[in-house]
Design a protein around this motif. Structure first.
Motif, PDB file in Angstrom:
ATOM      1  N   LEU A 129       0.828  -1.212   0.000  1.00  0.00           N
ATOM      2  CA  LEU A 129       0.000   0.000   0.000  1.00  0.00           C
ATOM      3  C   LEU A 129       0.860   1.259   0.000  1.00  0.00           C
ATOM      4  CD1 LEU A 129      -2.951  -0.903   2.380  1.00  0.00           C
ATOM      5  CD2 LEU A 129      -3.152  -0.017   0.062  1.00  0.00           C
ATOM      6  N   THR A 130       1.937   1.245   0.772  1.00  0.00           N
ATOM      7  CA  THR A 130       2.844   2.395   0.800  1.00  0.00           C
ATOM      8  C   THR A 130       3.497   2.601  -0.563  1.00  0.00           C
ATOM      9  OG1 THR A 130       3.299   1.972   3.140  1.00  0.00           O
ATOM     10  CG2 THR A 130       4.838   3.406   1.977  1.00  0.00           C
ATOM     11  N   ALA A 131       3.884   1.512  -1.207  1.00  0.00           N
ATOM     12  CA  ALA A 131       4.517   1.616  -2.522  1.00  0.00           C
ATOM     13  C   ALA A 131       3.551   2.181  -3.563  1.00  0.00           C
ATOM     14  CB  ALA A 131       5.035   0.245  -2.970  1.00  0.00           C
ATOM     15  N   VAL A 132       2.304   1.738  -3.524  1.00  0.00           N
ATOM     16  CA  VAL A 132       1.304   2.262  -4.468  1.00  0.00           C
ATOM     17  C   VAL A 132       1.008   3.728  -4.145  1.00  0.00           C
ATOM     18  CG1 VAL A 132      -1.070   2.041  -5.278  1.00  0.00           C
ATOM     19  CG2 VAL A 132       0.321   0.006  -4.953  1.00  0.00           C
ATOM     20  N   ALA A 133       0.904   4.053  -2.860  1.00  0.00           N
ATOM     21  CA  ALA A 133       0.664   5.451  -2.469  1.00  0.00           C
ATOM     22  C   ALA A 133       1.797   6.339  -2.966  1.00  0.00           C
ATOM     23  CB  ALA A 133       0.522   5.557  -0.952  1.00  0.00           C
ATOM     24  N   ARG A 134       3.025   5.847  -2.876  1.00  0.00           N
ATOM     25  CA  ARG A 134       4.176   6.603  -3.380  1.00  0.00           C
ATOM     26  C   ARG A 134       4.005   6.903  -4.860  1.00  0.00           C
ATOM     27  NH1 ARG A 134       8.588   4.129  -6.083  1.00  0.00           N
ATOM     28  NH2 ARG A 134      10.107   5.718  -6.598  1.00  0.00           N
ATOM     29  N   LYS A 135       3.624   5.886  -5.631  1.00  0.00           N
ATOM     30  CA  LYS A 135       3.452   6.102  -7.067  1.00  0.00           C
ATOM     31  C   LYS A 135       2.352   7.116  -7.347  1.00  0.00           C
ATOM     32  CE  LYS A 135       5.488   4.308  -9.966  1.00  0.00           C
ATOM     33  NZ  LYS A 135       6.711   4.810 -10.592  1.00  0.00           N
ATOM     34  N   VAL A 136       1.269   7.049  -6.589  1.00  0.00           N
ATOM     35  CA  VAL A 136       0.162   7.988  -6.799  1.00  0.00           C
ATOM     36  C   VAL A 136       0.589   9.402  -6.413  1.00  0.00           C
ATOM     37  CG1 VAL A 136      -2.158   8.617  -6.008  1.00  0.00           C
ATOM     38  CG2 VAL A 136      -1.628   6.234  -6.576  1.00  0.00           C
ATOM     39  N   ILE A 137       1.315   9.534  -5.309  1.00  0.00           N
ATOM     40  CA  ILE A 137       1.737  10.856  -4.836  1.00  0.00           C
ATOM     41  C   ILE A 137       2.663  11.530  -5.829  1.00  0.00           C
ATOM     42  CG2 ILE A 137       3.148  12.015  -3.072  1.00  0.00           C
ATOM     43  CD1 ILE A 137       1.918   9.990  -1.066  1.00  0.00           C
ATOM     44  N   VAL A 138       3.545  10.773  -6.446  1.00  0.00           N
ATOM     45  CA  VAL A 138       4.553  11.373  -7.327  1.00  0.00           C
ATOM     46  C   VAL A 138       4.209  11.267  -8.809  1.00  0.00           C
ATOM     47  CG1 VAL A 138       6.388  11.039  -5.640  1.00  0.00           C
ATOM     48  CG2 VAL A 138       6.008   9.305  -7.384  1.00  0.00           C
ATOM     49  N   LEU A 139       2.939  11.042  -9.112  1.00  0.00           N
ATOM     50  CA  LEU A 139       2.539  10.994 -10.521  1.00  0.00           C
ATOM     51  C   LEU A 139       2.901  12.298 -11.221  1.00  0.00           C
ATOM     52  CD1 LEU A 139      -0.990   9.318 -10.431  1.00  0.00           C
ATOM     53  CD2 LEU A 139       1.068   8.422 -11.493  1.00  0.00           C
ATOM     54  N   PRO A 140       3.464  12.205 -12.400  1.00  0.00           N
ATOM     55  CA  PRO A 140       3.823  13.427 -13.122  1.00  0.00           C
ATOM     56  C   PRO A 140       2.576  14.165 -13.605  1.00  0.00           C
ATOM     57  CG  PRO A 140       4.330  11.488 -14.452  1.00  0.00           C
ATOM     58  CD  PRO A 140       3.864  10.996 -13.121  1.00  0.00           C
ATOM     59  N   PRO A 141       2.696  15.473 -13.806  1.00  0.00           N
ATOM     60  CA  PRO A 141       1.564  16.237 -14.324  1.00  0.00           C
ATOM     61  C   PRO A 141       1.102  15.669 -15.666  1.00  0.00           C
ATOM     62  CG  PRO A 141       3.337  17.704 -13.637  1.00  0.00           C
ATOM     63  CD  PRO A 141       3.866  16.309 -13.554  1.00  0.00           C
ATOM     64  N   GLY A 142      -0.201  15.670 -15.883  1.00  0.00           N
ATOM     65  CA  GLY A 142      -0.770  15.160 -17.117  1.00  0.00           C
ATOM     66  C   GLY A 142      -1.229  13.716 -17.010  1.00  0.00           C
ATOM     67  N   THR A 143      -0.881  13.065 -15.916  1.00  0.00           N
ATOM     68  CA  THR A 143      -1.280  11.667 -15.743  1.00  0.00           C
ATOM     69  C   THR A 143      -2.781  11.548 -15.561  1.00  0.00           C
ATOM     70  OG1 THR A 143       0.851  11.269 -14.689  1.00  0.00           O
ATOM     71  CG2 THR A 143      -0.793   9.574 -14.426  1.00  0.00           C
ATOM     72  N   GLU A 144      -3.401  12.601 -15.073  1.00  0.00           N
ATOM     73  CA  GLU A 144      -4.860  12.561 -14.875  1.00  0.00           C
ATOM     74  C   GLU A 144      -5.598  12.404 -16.203  1.00  0.00           C
ATOM     75  OE1 GLU A 144      -3.599  16.808 -15.295  1.00  0.00           O
ATOM     76  OE2 GLU A 144      -2.936  15.185 -14.005  1.00  0.00           O
ATOM     77  N   ASN A 145      -4.900  12.623 -17.310  1.00  0.00           N
ATOM     78  CA  ASN A 145      -5.488  12.449 -18.637  1.00  0.00           C
ATOM     79  C   ASN A 145      -5.373  11.009 -19.145  1.00  0.00           C
ATOM     80  OD1 ASN A 145      -6.070  15.192 -18.684  1.00  0.00           O
ATOM     81  ND2 ASN A 145      -4.098  15.690 -19.592  1.00  0.00           N
ATOM     82  N   LYS A 146      -4.900  10.105 -18.292  1.00  0.00           N
ATOM     83  CA  LYS A 146      -4.768   8.691 -18.654  1.00  0.00           C
ATOM     84  C   LYS A 146      -5.715   7.886 -17.777  1.00  0.00           C
ATOM     85  CE  LYS A 146       0.034   9.332 -19.946  1.00  0.00           C
ATOM     86  NZ  LYS A 146       1.415   9.007 -19.627  1.00  0.00           N
ATOM     87  N   PRO A 147      -6.977   7.794 -18.190  1.00  0.00           N
ATOM     88  CA  PRO A 147      -7.978   7.156 -17.323  1.00  0.00           C
ATOM     89  C   PRO A 147      -7.685   5.680 -17.027  1.00  0.00           C
ATOM     90  CG  PRO A 147      -8.918   7.699 -19.478  1.00  0.00           C
ATOM     91  CD  PRO A 147      -7.553   8.279 -19.440  1.00  0.00           C
ATOM     92  N   ALA A 148      -7.109   4.964 -17.967  1.00  0.00           N
ATOM     93  CA  ALA A 148      -6.820   3.547 -17.716  1.00  0.00           C
ATOM     94  C   ALA A 148      -5.785   3.401 -16.593  1.00  0.00           C
ATOM     95  CB  ALA A 148      -6.317   2.871 -18.987  1.00  0.00           C
ATOM     96  N   LEU A 149      -4.770   4.254 -16.599  1.00  0.00           N
ATOM     97  CA  LEU A 149      -3.749   4.217 -15.554  1.00  0.00           C
ATOM     98  C   LEU A 149      -4.355   4.569 -14.199  1.00  0.00           C
ATOM     99  CD1 LEU A 149      -0.721   3.913 -14.836  1.00  0.00           C
ATOM    100  CD2 LEU A 149      -0.512   6.372 -15.244  1.00  0.00           C
ATOM    101  N   MET A 150      -5.169   5.606 -14.171  1.00  0.00           N
ATOM    102  CA  MET A 150      -5.806   6.025 -12.916  1.00  0.00           C
ATOM    103  C   MET A 150      -6.744   4.939 -12.401  1.00  0.00           C
ATOM    104  SD  MET A 150      -4.265   8.782 -12.460  1.00  0.00           S
ATOM    105  CE  MET A 150      -5.079   9.522 -11.085  1.00  0.00           C
ATOM    106  N   ALA A 151      -7.503   4.310 -13.295  1.00  0.00           N
ATOM    107  CA  ALA A 151      -8.397   3.222 -12.891  1.00  0.00           C
ATOM    108  C   ALA A 151      -7.578   2.040 -12.366  1.00  0.00           C
ATOM    109  CB  ALA A 151      -9.266   2.790 -14.067  1.00  0.00           C
ATOM    110  N   GLY A 152      -6.459   1.776 -13.005  1.00  0.00           N
ATOM    111  CA  GLY A 152      -5.585   0.695 -12.547  1.00  0.00           C
ATOM    112  C   GLY A 152      -5.081   0.930 -11.139  1.00  0.00           C
ATOM    113  N   PHE A 153      -4.638   2.153 -10.872  1.00  0.00           N
ATOM    114  CA  PHE A 153      -4.201   2.489  -9.516  1.00  0.00           C
ATOM    115  C   PHE A 153      -5.348   2.329  -8.526  1.00  0.00           C
ATOM    116  CE2 PHE A 153      -0.501   5.044 -11.209  1.00  0.00           C
ATOM    117  CZ  PHE A 153       0.466   4.247 -10.610  1.00  0.00           C
ATOM    118  N   GLY A 154      -6.532   2.749  -8.936  1.00  0.00           N
ATOM    119  CA  GLY A 154      -7.700   2.613  -8.065  1.00  0.00           C
ATOM    120  C   GLY A 154      -7.999   1.161  -7.740  1.00  0.00           C
ATOM    121  N   VAL A 155      -7.944   0.305  -8.743  1.00  0.00           N
ATOM    122  CA  VAL A 155      -8.205  -1.125  -8.532  1.00  0.00           C
ATOM    123  C   VAL A 155      -7.145  -1.722  -7.604  1.00  0.00           C
ATOM    124  CG1 VAL A 155      -8.213  -3.379  -9.690  1.00  0.00           C
ATOM    125  CG2 VAL A 155      -9.467  -1.458 -10.680  1.00  0.00           C
ATOM    126  N   ILE A 156      -5.895  -1.347  -7.817  1.00  0.00           N
ATOM    127  CA  ILE A 156      -4.813  -1.863  -6.965  1.00  0.00           C
ATOM    128  C   ILE A 156      -5.011  -1.421  -5.520  1.00  0.00           C
ATOM    129  CG2 ILE A 156      -2.340  -1.680  -6.478  1.00  0.00           C
ATOM    130  CD1 ILE A 156      -1.924  -1.526  -9.545  1.00  0.00           C
TER     131      ILE A 156
END
Length: 149
Positions: A98-125
């Motif tokens: 959970l900490t590792a996934v939170a790290r990835k979410v916290i440090v997502l580069p700008p513009g990642t919010e435009n990648k819905p599949a990636l965001m949904a993947g993080f949500g599922v994880i």
């Protein structure tokens, strides 16, 4: 031969696993210590020399490195818990994940919010790991004897 006797063989394998875990724990402790020292020195130099604008992405990089050190510390806790209890502590492993996934979410580069599949993947994880952690906690709670009142 006695070496291939089941009890002696398993005892030898178990001893080997413990020694290897100790060696890896020591190596990880050294690496974490050096990484923490390096982060402290580099951040100190940056602050003293005023070389950076923290809002140009440098703060995110600092958080990324800091969280990475915390994750390494959690892995070290997993190894030491294994050495102490002789069992893999699934709760610690799930919290580390959970900490590792939170790290990835916290440090997502700008513009990642435009990648819905990636965001949904993080949500599922995150939901999957949180559900697994909750299930393990519930199972552990159900196994504990009732406290007398």
């Amino acid at each position: 031969m006695k070496l291939f006797d089941d009890k002696q063989f398993l005892s030898a394998i178990h001893g080997y696993e413990r020694q290897l875990a100790k060696l890896l724990a020591l190596l990880l402790a050294v690496v974490v210590g050096i990484a923490a020292l390096e982060l402290l020195v580099e951040t100190g130099v940056t602050v003293v020399q005023r070389q950076t604008n923290w809002f140009d992405g440098s703060l995110i990089k600092l958080l990324d490195r800091l969280l990475l050190i915390f994750i390494a510390l959690e892995v070290l806790q997993n190894v030491t818990a294994y050495l102490r209890d002789q069992v893999v502590q699934i709760e610690l492993v799930l919290l580390t994940a959970l900490t590792a996934v939170a790290r990835k979410v916290i440090v997502l580069p700008p513009g990642t919010e435009n990648k819905p599949a990636l965001m949904a993947g993080f949500g599922v994880i995150v939901v999957g790991l949180a559900a697994a952690y909750w299930l393990v906690r519930q199972a552990r709670r159900d196994q504990q004897p009732a406290q007398p009142s």
